[in-house]
Design a protein around this motif. Structure first.
Motif, PDB file in Angstrom:
ATOM      1  N   GLU A   1     -22.606  86.171 -31.763  1.00  0.00           N
ATOM      2  CA  GLU A   1     -23.834  86.417 -31.027  1.00  0.00           C
ATOM      3  C   GLU A   1     -23.477  86.701 -29.572  1.00  0.00           C
ATOM      4  O   GLU A   1     -22.663  85.993 -28.983  1.00  0.00           O
TER       5      GLU A   1
ATOM      6  N   VAL B   1     -20.888  83.918 -28.332  1.00  0.00           N
ATOM      7  CA  VAL B   1     -20.765  82.709 -29.130  1.00  0.00           C
ATOM      8  C   VAL B   1     -20.255  83.117 -30.510  1.00  0.00           C
ATOM      9  O   VAL B   1     -20.817  84.011 -31.145  1.00  0.00           O
TER      10      VAL B   1
ATOM     11  N   ASN C   1     -19.833  84.375 -37.484  1.00  0.00           N
ATOM     12  CA  ASN C   1     -21.142  84.636 -36.894  1.00  0.00           C
ATOM     13  C   ASN C   1     -20.938  84.871 -35.402  1.00  0.00           C
ATOM     14  O   ASN C   1     -20.530  83.966 -34.679  1.00  0.00           O
TER      15      ASN C   1
ATOM     16  N   ASN D   1     -30.567  78.301 -28.699  1.00  0.00           N
ATOM     17  CA  ASN D   1     -29.127  78.126 -28.875  1.00  0.00           C
ATOM     18  C   ASN D   1     -28.638  77.086 -27.876  1.00  0.00           C
ATOM     19  O   ASN D   1     -28.615  77.322 -26.668  1.00  0.00           O
ATOM     20  N   LYS D   2     -28.233  75.917 -28.370  1.00  0.00           N
ATOM     21  CA  LYS D   2     -27.847  74.802 -27.495  1.00  0.00           C
ATOM     22  C   LYS D   2     -26.654  75.144 -26.612  1.00  0.00           C
ATOM     23  O   LYS D   2     -26.604  74.755 -25.448  1.00  0.00           O
ATOM     24  N   VAL D   3     -25.681  75.866 -27.147  1.00  0.00           N
ATOM     25  CA  VAL D   3     -24.489  76.238 -26.370  1.00  0.00           C
ATOM     26  C   VAL D   3     -24.887  77.119 -25.198  1.00  0.00           C
ATOM     27  O   VAL D   3     -24.480  76.893 -24.057  1.00  0.00           O
TER      28      VAL D   3
ATOM     29  N   ASP E   1     -19.312  81.501 -34.175  1.00  0.00           N
ATOM     30  CA  ASP E   1     -19.469  80.317 -35.026  1.00  0.00           C
ATOM     31  C   ASP E   1     -19.901  79.094 -34.227  1.00  0.00           C
ATOM     32  O   ASP E   1     -19.308  78.013 -34.299  1.00  0.00           O
ATOM     33  N   SER E   2     -20.939  79.283 -33.418  1.00  0.00           N
ATOM     34  CA  SER E   2     -21.576  78.224 -32.626  1.00  0.00           C
ATOM     35  C   SER E   2     -20.715  77.647 -31.511  1.00  0.00           C
ATOM     36  O   SER E   2     -21.015  76.583 -30.983  1.00  0.00           O
ATOM     37  N   GLU E   3     -19.654  78.334 -31.137  1.00  0.00           N
ATOM     38  CA  GLU E   3     -18.815  77.899 -30.025  1.00  0.00           C
ATOM     39  C   GLU E   3     -18.718  79.005 -28.985  1.00  0.00           C
ATOM     40  O   GLU E   3     -18.578  80.180 -29.336  1.00  0.00           O
TER      41      GLU E   3
END
Length: 117
Positions: free
Chosen positions: A5, A77, A3, A58-60, A79-81
């Protein structure tokens, strides 16, 4: 499938491809994302002007902007990193993350005083 973004600074339109002088890097990233989309691969792209709530949700990215400010955008970002800040991913990074053939997006030309644009 990963994923991916991309969170971009405020621009006049969703792609930044408007006005008299078009940034070649924005043209490249739009072309890459269109090529991936044609192959059924979606990379989400958010502009601070058009999708501010995506930055908040998005917290990150929200934490990144709190610490560094919007001047350090774009950020990518995966995979959420947080994968990249201050620039767009290279063609090679996209193909690596997505396990695609390296020639799918073409070689990235280097310019701009020796750096890759």
């Amino acid at each position: 499938m990963k994923n991916i973004e991309i969170f971009e600074p405020a621009m006049c339109c969703s792609t930044g491809l408007c006005g008299l002088s078009v940034d070649p890097e924005l043209l490249r990233i739009s072309t890459v994302l269109n090529t991936l989309k044609e192959r059924g691969i979606e990379v989400k792209r958010y502009n601070l002007t058009n999708a501010p709530m995506e930055f908040v949700k998005n917290k990150v990215v929200s934490e990144f902007v709190k610490v560094y400010g919007a001047d350090r955008l774009p950020v990518t970002v995966v995979d959420s990193e947080l994968a990249i800040s201050g620039r767009y991913p290279t063609n090679e990074e996209f193909t690596e993350w997505l396990s695609l053939p390296q020639d799918l997006l073409g070689k990235q030309e280097c310019c701009c005083d020796g750096g890759c644009c």
